[in-house]
Design a protein around this motif. Structure first.
Motif, short mmCIF file in Angstrom:
data_model
loop_
_atom_site.label_atom_id
_atom_site.label_comp_id
_atom_site.label_asym_id
_atom_site.label_seq_id
_atom_site.Cartn_x
_atom_site.Cartn_y
_atom_site.Cartn_z
N UNK A 14 -1.49 0.74 -12.16
CA UNK A 14 -0.71 1.97 -11.99
C UNK A 14 -1.63 3.16 -11.83
N UNK A 15 -2.68 3.20 -12.65
CA UNK A 15 -3.62 4.32 -12.60
C UNK A 15 -4.33 4.39 -11.25
N UNK A 16 -4.69 3.21 -10.73
CA UNK A 16 -5.37 3.16 -9.43
C UNK A 16 -4.45 3.71 -8.34
N UNK A 17 -3.20 3.25 -8.33
CA UNK A 17 -2.25 3.70 -7.31
C UNK A 17 -1.98 5.19 -7.45
N UNK A 18 -1.81 5.66 -8.70
CA UNK A 18 -1.52 7.07 -8.94
C UNK A 18 -2.67 7.96 -8.46
N UNK A 19 -3.89 7.48 -8.58
CA UNK A 19 -5.04 8.25 -8.11
C UNK A 19 -5.13 8.24 -6.59
N UNK A 20 -4.78 7.09 -5.99
CA UNK A 20 -4.80 7.02 -4.53
C UNK A 20 -3.76 7.94 -3.92
N UNK A 21 -2.57 7.96 -4.52
CA UNK A 21 -1.49 8.82 -4.04
C UNK A 21 -0.50 9.05 -5.18
N UNK A 22 -0.60 10.20 -5.84
CA UNK A 22 0.29 10.47 -6.99
C UNK A 22 1.74 10.66 -6.61
N UNK A 23 2.06 10.74 -5.31
CA UNK A 23 3.43 10.97 -4.88
C UNK A 23 4.22 9.68 -4.66
N UNK A 24 3.56 8.53 -4.84
CA UNK A 24 4.23 7.26 -4.59
C UNK A 24 5.13 6.83 -5.75
N UNK A 25 4.75 7.18 -6.97
CA UNK A 25 5.49 6.71 -8.14
C UNK A 25 6.81 7.45 -8.33
N UNK A 26 7.82 6.71 -8.79
CA UNK A 26 9.12 7.31 -9.07
C UNK A 26 9.07 8.07 -10.39
N UNK A 27 9.15 9.41 -10.31
CA UNK A 27 9.12 10.28 -11.48
C UNK A 27 10.25 11.29 -11.35
#
Length: 219
Positions: free
Chosen positions: A59-72
């Motif tokens: 999750x941390x890797x993906x969030x760093x690559x693109x923080x806009x991808x995660x559902x928040x």
């Protein structure tokens, strides 16, 4: 030992769920027990790991690559951070594949093919979405640069009538066997389904799906 999983669901085709489970079948049963979603989750891929927190690292890797991808979202004053990502399952799998390759653990990564029921559910969900789009913006031949008099072909791999042709007679209709049809009405009749279908999904012009032409031209 557990697995990092990639789950898909026809209810929200633009997202994947990435998480950890000690027992993936038990996790699926928990998720699919809910009556709040029309379709069931299915396992797209798994990656065997030794650490329970491995999914958090991913999750941390993906969030760093693109923080806009995660559902928040903020709900009732609380911030809800979910395990859903706005990405294709193929892109999610490529991330796991890269991690597995780096660690020399490609044998622990498994791509799970869908069964016939999962394929049918995905096709049904896609059909419903396409019908919705068609109702909101009916297909127009002129916008897709298809002239009156052009020949289009009915294509349905599972249908022996696939390959039948019809002729464009105006912006929204075709002629087949001496009768004027809308694309959806003709596709529904040829496919012999009691449910309506979205016509542009079933016809090609010069070898290209009508839906793909519309998407390519942005109309």
């Amino acid at each position: 030992m557990g697995v990092i999983y990639i789950l898909t669901n026809p209810s929200f085709p633009d997202y994947v769920k990435i998480g950890y489970a000690d027992d993936i079948e038990k996790r699926l049963q928990q998720l699919n027990r809910s009556e709040c979603i029309p379709y069931a989750f299915r396992v797209y891929a798994t990656y065997e790991v030794n650490s329970r927190l491995s999914d958090i690292k991913i999750h941390s890797i993906i969030d760093k690559l693109n923080p806009n991808l995660r559902s928040i979202e903020n709900f009732n004053g609380h911030k809800r951070v979910r395990e859903f990502y706005a990405m294709s399952p193929e892109d999610a799998y490529s991330i796991l594949s890269a991690i597995a390759e780096i660690h020399g653990c490609e044998d622990k990564l498994k791509l799970i093919p869908p069964n016939e029921f999962e394929v049918e559910a995905a096709e049904t969900a896609e059909e419903i979405e396409e019908q919705k789009k068609e109702r909101l913006a009916p297909f127009a031949f002129s916008l897709c640069k298809i002239p009156v008099g052009a020949t289009i072909t009915y294509c349905n791999r599972s249908d022996p009538k696939s390959g039948l042709t019809c002729t464009v007679v105006d912006d929204h209709n075709v002629e087949y066997n001496g009768k004027i049809w809308s694309l959806s009405a003709l596709a529904t009749t040829l496919a012999q389904t009691k449910w309506g279908v979205a016509g542009p999904r079933y016809f090609k012009y010069n070898g290209e799906w009508l839906n793909d032409i519309r998407e390519r031209l942005g109309v």
